[in-house]
Write a protein that holds these residues in place. Structure first.
Motif, PDB file in Angstrom:
ATOM      1  N   ALA A 156      40.475  45.835  50.913  1.00 47.83           N
ATOM      2  CA  ALA A 156      39.736  45.475  49.702  1.00 47.83           C
ATOM      3  C   ALA A 156      40.328  44.222  49.079  1.00 47.83           C
ATOM      4  CB  ALA A 156      39.765  46.631  48.710  1.00 47.83           C
ATOM      5  N   LEU A 157      41.647  44.146  49.123  1.00 54.07           N
ATOM      6  CA  LEU A 157      42.310  42.968  48.560  1.00 54.07           C
ATOM      7  C   LEU A 157      41.893  41.700  49.305  1.00 54.07           C
ATOM      8  CD1 LEU A 157      44.291  41.562  46.745  1.00 54.07           C
ATOM      9  CD2 LEU A 157      46.127  42.233  48.286  1.00 54.07           C
ATOM     10  N   CYS A 181      39.243  41.262  50.855  1.00 49.94           N
ATOM     11  CA  CYS A 181      37.856  41.005  50.510  1.00 49.94           C
ATOM     12  C   CYS A 181      37.782  40.293  49.160  1.00 49.94           C
ATOM     13  CB  CYS A 181      37.112  42.331  50.466  1.00 49.94           C
ATOM     14  SG  CYS A 181      35.364  42.216  50.801  1.00 49.94           S
ATOM     15  N   ALA A 182      38.599  40.757  48.233  1.00 49.89           N
ATOM     16  CA  ALA A 182      38.610  40.148  46.901  1.00 49.89           C
ATOM     17  C   ALA A 182      39.072  38.699  46.983  1.00 49.89           C
ATOM     18  CB  ALA A 182      39.515  40.950  45.971  1.00 49.89           C
ATOM     19  N   GLU A 230      38.851  36.775  49.550  1.00 48.25           N
ATOM     20  CA  GLU A 230      37.798  36.012  50.207  1.00 48.25           C
ATOM     21  C   GLU A 230      36.650  35.712  49.241  1.00 48.25           C
ATOM     22  OE1 GLU A 230      36.684  33.682  52.820  1.00 48.25           O
ATOM     23  OE2 GLU A 230      38.506  34.850  53.094  1.00 48.25           O
ATOM     24  N   LEU A 231      36.393  36.672  48.392  1.00 45.42           N
ATOM     25  CA  LEU A 231      35.325  36.489  47.406  1.00 45.42           C
ATOM     26  C   LEU A 231      35.669  35.353  46.456  1.00 45.42           C
ATOM     27  CD1 LEU A 231      32.726  37.264  46.048  1.00 45.42           C
ATOM     28  CD2 LEU A 231      33.908  39.131  44.901  1.00 45.42           C
ATOM     29  N   ARG A 232      36.891  35.329  46.016  1.00 46.08           N
ATOM     30  CA  ARG A 232      37.299  34.263  45.118  1.00 46.08           C
ATOM     31  C   ARG A 232      37.192  32.913  45.828  1.00 46.08           C
ATOM     32  NH1 ARG A 232      40.505  30.850  42.416  1.00 46.08           N
ATOM     33  NH2 ARG A 232      41.235  31.485  40.377  1.00 46.08           N
ATOM     34  N   ARG A 289      37.009  42.303  40.824  1.00 45.23           N
ATOM     35  CA  ARG A 289      37.726  41.400  41.717  1.00 45.23           C
ATOM     36  C   ARG A 289      39.155  41.181  41.223  1.00 45.23           C
ATOM     37  NH1 ARG A 289      39.787  37.379  43.087  1.00 45.23           N
ATOM     38  NH2 ARG A 289      39.862  36.748  40.917  1.00 45.23           N
ATOM     39  N   LEU A 298      41.146  44.391  41.675  1.00 43.17           N
ATOM     40  CA  LEU A 298      41.636  44.592  43.037  1.00 43.17           C
ATOM     41  C   LEU A 298      42.795  43.650  43.351  1.00 43.17           C
ATOM     42  CD1 LEU A 298      38.378  45.072  45.143  1.00 43.17           C
ATOM     43  CD2 LEU A 298      40.208  46.724  44.785  1.00 43.17           C
ATOM     44  N   ALA A 339      35.512  48.624  47.543  1.00 41.11           N
ATOM     45  CA  ALA A 339      35.581  47.639  48.625  1.00 41.11           C
ATOM     46  C   ALA A 339      34.183  47.267  49.090  1.00 41.11           C
ATOM     47  CB  ALA A 339      36.390  48.202  49.785  1.00 41.11           C
ATOM     48  N   CYS A 348      32.651  44.913  46.805  1.00 39.19           N
ATOM     49  CA  CYS A 348      33.277  43.617  47.007  1.00 39.19           C
ATOM     50  C   CYS A 348      32.660  42.928  48.219  1.00 39.19           C
ATOM     51  CB  CYS A 348      34.780  43.816  47.201  1.00 39.19           C
ATOM     52  SG  CYS A 348      35.759  42.422  46.686  1.00 39.19           S
ATOM     53  N   LEU A 353      30.586  39.554  48.304  1.00 38.14           N
ATOM     54  CA  LEU A 353      31.005  38.453  49.168  1.00 38.14           C
ATOM     55  C   LEU A 353      29.831  37.894  49.955  1.00 38.14           C
ATOM     56  CD1 LEU A 353      33.108  36.667  50.415  1.00 38.14           C
ATOM     57  CD2 LEU A 353      33.772  38.529  51.930  1.00 38.14           C
TER      58      LEU A 353
END
Lengths: 249, 249
Positions: A151-152, A154-155, A157-159, B108, B111, B151, B154, B158
């Motif tokens: 999840a981290l 993913c987070a 990557e989202l940022r 976000r 996480l 997740a 997220c 994404l």
DNA sequence: CGCGGGGTTGATCACGATCAACGCAAGTGG
DNA sequence: CCACTTGCGTTGATCGTGATCAACCCCGCG
């Protein structure tokens, strides 16, 4: 741990410590043992993980998975570079993400339990660690820390994706192009004279897609950058002079 | 469950079932009880979750959290609209995301255990469910399914972000603008005559930031869209005619 | 009444898209 | 070894678009 420049097109993960790390779990054999998503794997699951684990050597331009393929594996890149691209029905393709050593990919589809919406292809000779989804799910379900790590990522990557979007318009094409090339050179050690010499892993079309430009524009701006002395480029061969300590902050 | 159009600027989550859902856990009181991220909360953790839980009513334009503030809460929007924006040192701001009812935000940073990199502000009168990070972490650590749900959100976010980036250049500004407005109207029920009338929740500057345009361009393209008969707009008041069944596949 | 913010309009202009043609190198097959 | 093809990159010419700067308007508000 310093945050990369505000507008960095591509951000790096943690730096690999050493290759001499003892292979304590399947992923321990790669340089990112400590930082691996699978790292805090419960002992009873280690065998399971090892079962679904395998390593794969990739030639340049070799496909890893196709767009639309079922996402039955999670990948971790240990060497080389990988490109994630999407092609749309109308033929236009876009460059989604560049994967660097230590980063995982294919996890978005894994988490969402959807087929891959991107195609993954090695840009250079590369090595990936592959974990089958079935075993990966068992491990994830059994050890919340692994899921948390996923999840981290993913987070993160989202940022990154958001930053990319926000910055995709900032400045002129030349500046963005130069930043992209600088980012691509981040792994390369500078020569004795401070000049970084490396082979560009991206085609003109790739760079164009990554920046939202036309390939012709990439060519022209590259030439202007050359004329301005910001770099030297011939085909894929790049020479990037030392950035003259302009990174203030 | 039908996937929204390929280039949808904003995608919706699941649709709310009913408000009469019995409040079986703190989040059960909102319309998204079944779909809540906190839903499969373990019985022994329910009390803990209730402890960190509270509801907040927001006036239009009221700030929820500031950029740079510590991320000590996770939010779920149950009514209204919320905007996530970032402002950079040089004054430029970008529109990161529009939050719709049923969606969570602030996760976000939660996480990644980082301060908020965006500012959250209500675009309309709104209602949010707030879960304190401390209790949220306990719940997440205690029930992997909740973490999995987080997740998943997220991962969805994404993908959305990537799609946004990939499509941000597609088509002319007018088309993108119209799509944005159509998306914004998605929650609005059409009038008896099929025309959707609603108050635009975004300023010209917001729309410009969301699409990577200058505010003046937004004004001009809006006028051209009016002249083309695609919509009628006066200030924030919009009339969107029935889309003439053009939504093929 | 003056003020200020959001929105609009106008004029100008640089930038990058597009289309088309060409160069060039790497394959491929004879 | 040479013709042929193919894909990538380059160059040129043209054109539309949207950014930018500036002024102005409108409306609410103290």
């Amino acid at each position: 741990m310093a945050r990369r420049g505000e507008g960095a097109i591509i951000a790096t993960m943690t730096s690999p410590s050493d290759d001499s790390d003892p292979p304590r779990h399947p992923c321990g054999a790669c340089a990112f043992g400590e930082a691996s998503v699978w790292r805090p794997v419960a002992p009873e699951l280690r065998a399971r993980l090892a079962q679904g684990f395998r390593r794969r050597q990739l030639a340049r331009d070799e496909a890893i998975y196709a767009q639309g393929a079922p996402a039955n594996t999670v990948y971790c890149l240990s060497r080389g570079l990988v490109a994630l691209r999407t092609t749309r029905e109308d033929g236009h393709y876009s460059f989604v993400r560049l994967v660097r050593p230590g980063e995982i990919f294919g996890f978005r589809s894994f988490l969402a339990r959807q087929p891959h919406d991107t195609e993954a292809r090695a840009l250079t000779a590369a090595r990936v660690c592959v974990v089958a989804a079935r075993e990966a799910r068992e491990v994830v379900e059994g050890s919340p820390q692994v899921l948390g790590g996923l999840a981290l990522r993913c987070a993160i990557e989202l940022r990154r994706s958001r930053d990319l979007r926000a910055h995709s318009r900032r400045g002129d094409a030349g500046g963005r192009l130069l930043r992209l090339i600088r980012d691509l050179s981040a792994d390369q050690a500078p020569d004795a004279d401070g000049v970084v010499r490396f082979r560009l892993p991206l085609s003109r079309a790739d760079m164009a897609a990554a920046l939202g430009l036309a390939p012709e524009t990439v060519t022209r701006r590259l030439r202007r950058l050359c004329e301005a002395g910001a770099l030297r480029i011939s085909g894929r061969q790049v020479e990037l002079p030392a950035p003259a300590a302009e990174g203030g902050g």
